[in-house]
Design a protein around this motif. Structure first.
Motif, short mmCIF file in Angstrom:
data_model
loop_
_atom_site.label_atom_id
_atom_site.label_comp_id
_atom_site.label_asym_id
_atom_site.label_seq_id
_atom_site.Cartn_x
_atom_site.Cartn_y
_atom_site.Cartn_z
N CYS A 42 0.79 -1.47 0.22
CA CYS A 42 -0.21 -0.09 0.00
C CYS A 42 0.90 1.35 0.04
O CYS A 42 0.34 2.25 -0.18
N SER A 43 2.10 1.22 0.35
CA SER A 43 3.15 2.22 0.13
C SER A 43 3.17 3.00 1.35
O SER A 43 3.61 4.36 1.31
N GLN A 44 2.61 2.62 2.61
CA GLN A 44 2.56 3.46 3.58
C GLN A 44 3.79 3.83 4.09
O GLN A 44 4.26 4.98 4.42
N MET A 45 4.73 2.64 4.14
CA MET A 45 6.32 2.84 4.75
C MET A 45 7.01 4.10 3.92
O MET A 45 7.68 5.07 4.36
N HIS A 46 6.68 3.98 2.46
CA HIS A 46 7.17 5.10 1.74
C HIS A 46 6.74 6.50 2.02
O HIS A 46 7.66 7.37 2.00
N VAL A 47 5.50 6.40 1.95
CA VAL A 47 4.80 7.69 2.20
C VAL A 47 5.15 8.56 3.82
O VAL A 47 5.63 9.70 3.65
N ASN A 48 5.33 7.43 4.69
CA ASN A 48 5.74 7.84 6.04
C ASN A 48 7.19 8.15 6.06
O ASN A 48 7.48 9.08 6.89
N SER A 49 7.83 7.84 5.36
CA SER A 49 9.30 8.23 5.45
C SER A 49 9.65 9.26 4.44
O SER A 49 10.95 9.64 4.18
N GLY A 50 8.50 9.91 3.75
CA GLY A 50 8.69 11.22 2.75
C GLY A 50 9.12 10.74 1.15
O GLY A 50 9.13 11.75 0.86
#
Length: 69
Positions: A42-50
């Protein structure tokens, strides 16, 4: 009712019994639970890390998969 379940990587890795219990409850209530085959990150980690721009194609795939479910 047909319900497309989003199985997160965190739940899958750390709390798999939560996902199983969710399916059991929903089915007991008479719902059909499906796991969309195109489901992925879902790409949550990508979004959360900027890394929002890098996440966009992944997010689009995730949204498209659940719209089609």
């Amino acid at each position: 009712m047909r319900i497309a379940l989003f199985a997160t990587c965190i739940v899958d890795a750390m709390y798999p019994k939560v996902a199983l219990a969710t399916v059991r409850i929903l089915e007991r209530l008479g719902h059909e639970v499906v796991f969309p085959p195109g489901q992925g990150c879902c790409s949550q980690m990508h979004v959360n890390s900027g890394y929002v721009e890098d996440a966009l194609p992944v997010v689009r795939n995730h949204v498209r998969t659940f719209i089609e479910a």
